[in-house]
Design a protein around this motif. Structure first.
Motif, PDB file in Angstrom:
ATOM      1  N   LEU A  19       0.818  -1.214   0.000  1.00 54.15           N
ATOM      2  CA  LEU A  19       0.000   0.000   0.000  1.00 54.15           C
ATOM      3  C   LEU A  19       0.851   1.264   0.000  1.00 54.15           C
ATOM      4  CD1 LEU A  19      -2.932  -0.888   2.428  1.00 54.15           C
ATOM      5  CD2 LEU A  19      -3.067  -0.428  -0.010  1.00 54.15           C
ATOM      6  N   VAL A  20       2.062   1.167   0.497  1.00 57.86           N
ATOM      7  CA  VAL A  20       2.963   2.322   0.486  1.00 57.86           C
ATOM      8  C   VAL A  20       3.712   2.398  -0.847  1.00 57.86           C
ATOM      9  CG1 VAL A  20       5.018   3.312   1.571  1.00 57.86           C
ATOM     10  CG2 VAL A  20       3.216   2.316   2.990  1.00 57.86           C
ATOM     11  N   ARG A  21       4.190   1.260  -1.349  1.00 60.60           N
ATOM     12  CA  ARG A  21       4.990   1.242  -2.578  1.00 60.60           C
ATOM     13  C   ARG A  21       4.150   1.517  -3.829  1.00 60.60           C
ATOM     14  NH1 ARG A  21       8.025  -4.192  -0.967  1.00 60.60           N
ATOM     15  NH2 ARG A  21       9.576  -3.317   0.431  1.00 60.60           N
ATOM     16  N   MET A  22       2.956   0.948  -3.880  1.00 55.99           N
ATOM     17  CA  MET A  22       2.115   1.059  -5.070  1.00 55.99           C
ATOM     18  C   MET A  22       1.833   2.528  -5.436  1.00 55.99           C
ATOM     19  SD  MET A  22      -1.460  -1.030  -5.812  1.00 55.99           S
ATOM     20  CE  MET A  22      -1.867  -0.937  -4.100  1.00 55.99           C
ATOM     21  N   PRO A  23       1.346   3.361  -4.518  1.00 54.43           N
ATOM     22  CA  PRO A  23       1.098   4.764  -4.882  1.00 54.43           C
ATOM     23  C   PRO A  23       2.376   5.521  -5.221  1.00 54.43           C
ATOM     24  CG  PRO A  23      -0.103   4.183  -2.905  1.00 54.43           C
ATOM     25  CD  PRO A  23       0.808   3.039  -3.213  1.00 54.43           C
ATOM     26  N   ARG A  24       3.459   5.244  -4.511  1.00 56.77           N
ATOM     27  CA  ARG A  24       4.723   5.941  -4.790  1.00 56.77           C
ATOM     28  C   ARG A  24       5.227   5.615  -6.193  1.00 56.77           C
ATOM     29  NH1 ARG A  24       7.543   5.191   1.092  1.00 56.77           N
ATOM     30  NH2 ARG A  24       6.235   6.711   2.160  1.00 56.77           N
ATOM     31  N   LYS A  25       5.125   4.353  -6.556  1.00 56.24           N
ATOM     32  CA  LYS A  25       5.537   3.934  -7.895  1.00 56.24           C
ATOM     33  C   LYS A  25       4.650   4.608  -8.945  1.00 56.24           C
ATOM     34  CE  LYS A  25       6.193  -0.243 -10.650  1.00 56.24           C
ATOM     35  NZ  LYS A  25       6.035  -1.700 -10.692  1.00 56.24           N
ATOM     36  N   CYS A  26       3.345   4.645  -8.669  1.00 54.89           N
ATOM     37  CA  CYS A  26       2.383   5.263  -9.584  1.00 54.89           C
ATOM     38  C   CYS A  26       2.681   6.758  -9.746  1.00 54.89           C
ATOM     39  CB  CYS A  26       0.973   5.053  -9.043  1.00 54.89           C
ATOM     40  SG  CYS A  26      -0.319   5.805 -10.016  1.00 54.89           S
ATOM     41  N   ILE A  27       2.957   7.440  -8.639  1.00 53.52           N
ATOM     42  CA  ILE A  27       3.237   8.878  -8.677  1.00 53.52           C
ATOM     43  C   ILE A  27       4.535   9.151  -9.424  1.00 53.52           C
ATOM     44  CG2 ILE A  27       3.897  10.849  -7.224  1.00 53.52           C
ATOM     45  CD1 ILE A  27       1.813   9.787  -5.174  1.00 53.52           C
ATOM     46  N   SER A  28       5.553   8.333  -9.172  1.00 50.94           N
ATOM     47  CA  SER A  28       6.831   8.495  -9.864  1.00 50.94           C
ATOM     48  C   SER A  28       6.655   8.332 -11.372  1.00 50.94           C
ATOM     49  CB  SER A  28       7.835   7.471  -9.328  1.00 50.94           C
ATOM     50  OG  SER A  28       9.021   7.530 -10.049  1.00 50.94           O
ATOM     51  N   LYS A  29       5.918   7.300 -11.769  1.00 53.10           N
ATOM     52  CA  LYS A  29       5.673   7.059 -13.187  1.00 53.10           C
ATOM     53  C   LYS A  29       4.870   8.217 -13.791  1.00 53.10           C
ATOM     54  CE  LYS A  29       3.795   3.622 -16.354  1.00 53.10           C
ATOM     55  NZ  LYS A  29       3.105   2.342 -16.487  1.00 53.10           N
ATOM     56  N   LEU A  30       3.887   8.708 -13.046  1.00 52.41           N
ATOM     57  CA  LEU A  30       3.051   9.815 -13.513  1.00 52.41           C
ATOM     58  C   LEU A  30       3.894  11.073 -13.734  1.00 52.41           C
ATOM     59  CD1 LEU A  30       0.166  10.770 -14.127  1.00 52.41           C
ATOM     60  CD2 LEU A  30      -0.106  11.246 -11.701  1.00 52.41           C
ATOM     61  N   ARG A  31       4.759  11.402 -12.777  1.00 54.34           N
ATOM     62  CA  ARG A  31       5.636  12.579 -12.910  1.00 54.34           C
ATOM     63  C   ARG A  31       6.553  12.458 -14.120  1.00 54.34           C
ATOM     64  NH1 ARG A  31       7.518  13.052  -6.684  1.00 54.34           N
ATOM     65  NH2 ARG A  31       5.649  14.096  -5.897  1.00 54.34           N
ATOM     66  N   GLY A  50      -2.236   6.636 -20.467  1.00 57.25           N
ATOM     67  CA  GLY A  50      -1.024   6.043 -19.886  1.00 57.25           C
ATOM     68  C   GLY A  50      -1.010   6.126 -18.378  1.00 57.25           C
ATOM     69  N   ALA A  51       0.040   6.733 -17.823  1.00 60.53           N
ATOM     70  CA  ALA A  51       0.243   6.788 -16.377  1.00 60.53           C
ATOM     71  C   ALA A  51      -0.872   7.556 -15.674  1.00 60.53           C
ATOM     72  CB  ALA A  51       1.592   7.427 -16.059  1.00 60.53           C
ATOM     73  N   PHE A  52      -1.410   8.583 -16.330  1.00 54.45           N
ATOM     74  CA  PHE A  52      -2.509   9.348 -15.729  1.00 54.45           C
ATOM     75  C   PHE A  52      -3.733   8.454 -15.554  1.00 54.45           C
ATOM     76  CE2 PHE A  52      -6.015  12.381 -15.634  1.00 54.45           C
ATOM     77  CZ  PHE A  52      -5.524  13.338 -14.759  1.00 54.45           C
ATOM     78  N   LEU A  53      -4.046   7.695 -16.574  1.00 49.26           N
ATOM     79  CA  LEU A  53      -5.182   6.774 -16.516  1.00 49.26           C
ATOM     80  C   LEU A  53      -4.932   5.691 -15.470  1.00 49.26           C
ATOM     81  CD1 LEU A  53      -7.920   6.375 -17.848  1.00 49.26           C
ATOM     82  CD2 LEU A  53      -6.823   4.935 -19.541  1.00 49.26           C
ATOM     83  N   GLU A  54      -3.693   5.208 -15.391  1.00 48.82           N
ATOM     84  CA  GLU A  54      -3.336   4.213 -14.378  1.00 48.82           C
ATOM     85  C   GLU A  54      -3.534   4.780 -12.975  1.00 48.82           C
ATOM     86  OE1 GLU A  54       0.534   2.414 -14.904  1.00 48.82           O
ATOM     87  OE2 GLU A  54       0.184   2.200 -17.063  1.00 48.82           O
ATOM     88  N   ALA A  55      -3.181   6.052 -12.788  1.00 46.30           N
ATOM     89  CA  ALA A  55      -3.357   6.690 -11.483  1.00 46.30           C
ATOM     90  C   ALA A  55      -4.835   6.746 -11.106  1.00 46.30           C
ATOM     91  CB  ALA A  55      -2.756   8.100 -11.495  1.00 46.30           C
ATOM     92  N   LEU A  56      -5.685   7.062 -12.075  1.00 48.31           N
ATOM     93  CA  LEU A  56      -7.122   7.115 -11.799  1.00 48.31           C
ATOM     94  C   LEU A  56      -7.670   5.725 -11.480  1.00 48.31           C
ATOM     95  CD1 LEU A  56      -8.314   9.714 -14.456  1.00 48.31           C
ATOM     96  CD2 LEU A  56      -7.746  10.079 -12.047  1.00 48.31           C
ATOM     97  N   LYS A  57      -7.166   4.711 -12.167  1.00 49.90           N
ATOM     98  CA  LYS A  57      -7.591   3.336 -11.880  1.00 49.90           C
ATOM     99  C   LYS A  57      -7.157   2.937 -10.475  1.00 49.90           C
ATOM    100  CE  LYS A  57      -7.724   1.621 -16.619  1.00 49.90           C
ATOM    101  NZ  LYS A  57      -7.095   0.721 -17.608  1.00 49.90           N
ATOM    102  N   LEU A  58      -5.953   3.335 -10.088  1.00 52.40           N
ATOM    103  CA  LEU A  58      -5.468   3.035  -8.746  1.00 52.40           C
ATOM    104  C   LEU A  58      -6.348   3.730  -7.701  1.00 52.40           C
ATOM    105  CD1 LEU A  58      -3.465   1.736  -6.818  1.00 52.40           C
ATOM    106  CD2 LEU A  58      -1.931   3.687  -7.188  1.00 52.40           C
ATOM    107  N   VAL A  59      -6.748   4.967  -7.972  1.00 45.42           N
ATOM    108  CA  VAL A  59      -7.639   5.682  -7.059  1.00 45.42           C
ATOM    109  C   VAL A  59      -8.939   4.891  -6.894  1.00 45.42           C
ATOM    110  CG1 VAL A  59      -9.087   7.747  -6.832  1.00 45.42           C
ATOM    111  CG2 VAL A  59      -6.678   7.978  -7.424  1.00 45.42           C
ATOM    112  N   ASN A  60      -9.505   4.422  -8.006  1.00 50.17           N
ATOM    113  CA  ASN A  60     -10.743   3.630  -7.918  1.00 50.17           C
ATOM    114  C   ASN A  60     -10.537   2.355  -7.105  1.00 50.17           C
ATOM    115  OD1 ASN A  60     -12.428   5.374  -9.319  1.00 50.17           O
ATOM    116  ND2 ASN A  60     -11.932   4.469 -11.293  1.00 50.17           N
ATOM    117  N   ASN A  61      -9.413   1.687  -7.308  1.00 49.81           N
ATOM    118  CA  ASN A  61      -9.119   0.466  -6.550  1.00 49.81           C
ATOM    119  C   ASN A  61      -8.971   0.771  -5.060  1.00 49.81           C
ATOM    120  OD1 ASN A  61      -9.188  -1.112  -8.852  1.00 49.81           O
ATOM    121  ND2 ASN A  61      -6.983  -1.008  -9.178  1.00 49.81           N
TER     122      ASN A  61
END
Length: 195
Positions: A19-31, A50-61
């Protein structure tokens, strides 16, 4: 690997680390993706995939995870992850000029005020009508209940039944159909004849 009692893997600790690594990895990829695509002739349409859409999917999850029963610490990690992702997504939307100047609640209040003014009502009137309609529904007079809803909808007030509660939202005024029986004192114009 984390171990419970030194010999067994501890799934709870692994889950919390995820739960800590997943968002950090997502944010890094998004940046990184944001910087690359903005540097490539301002490819704004590609940024929103791409990464923006993945971030939104992660938010939904993560939001789905919040609905499930969890331990307090794990729930706090999910909330913290959501806040971190929201902060990064908000930055990107702001750079792209897609961040609204007002919050959803502020916009809703403004739209409600406009709808009330257009309808010639105040919020207390709408609440009173909602309560009257609830009483009519309790008495199982659904025809009258539908008439009350249609009357308000014609004025730009949409009623939404949410569980046992009724809330209202502004809507585009809807012209009543002749199939709906008018409320007291209201006349329905005859249907125009078609050739």
């Amino acid at each position: 690997m984390l171990y419970c009692n030194y010999k067994k893997k501890c799934p709870m600790m692994e889950n919390q680390l995820g739960l800590v690594r997943m968002p950090r990895k997502c944010i890094s990829k998004l940046r990184n993706e944001f910087q690359v695509k903005m540097s490539d002739d301002l490819s704004t349409s590609l940024i929103l995939t791409g990464a923006f859409l993945e971030a939104l999917k992660l938010v939904n999850n993560l939001l789905t995870m919040l609905k499930k029963k969890q331990q307090k610490q794990q729930r706090l990690l999910v909330i913290q992850s959501l806040k971190e992702i929201e902060k990064e997504v908000t930055k990107i939307l702001d750079v792209l000029g897609l961040q609204p100047p007002c919050s959803y609640n502020e916009v809703l209040l403004q739209l409600k005020e406009k709808a009330l003014t257009r309808a010639g009502l105040v919020e207390d009137d709408v609440i009173r009508l909602i309560n009257q309609r609830a009483e009519v529904r309790r008495n199982k007079d659904f025809l009258k209940s539908d008439q009350m809803r249609a009357h308000l909808q014609a004025k730009g007030i949409a009623l939404m039944d949410v569980g046992t509660e009724t809330i209202w939202r502004p809507c585009v005024p809807v012209q009543q159909e002749s199939g709906i029986v008018p409320s007291e004192g209201q006349k329905v114009p005859p249907k125009p004849e078609t050739a």
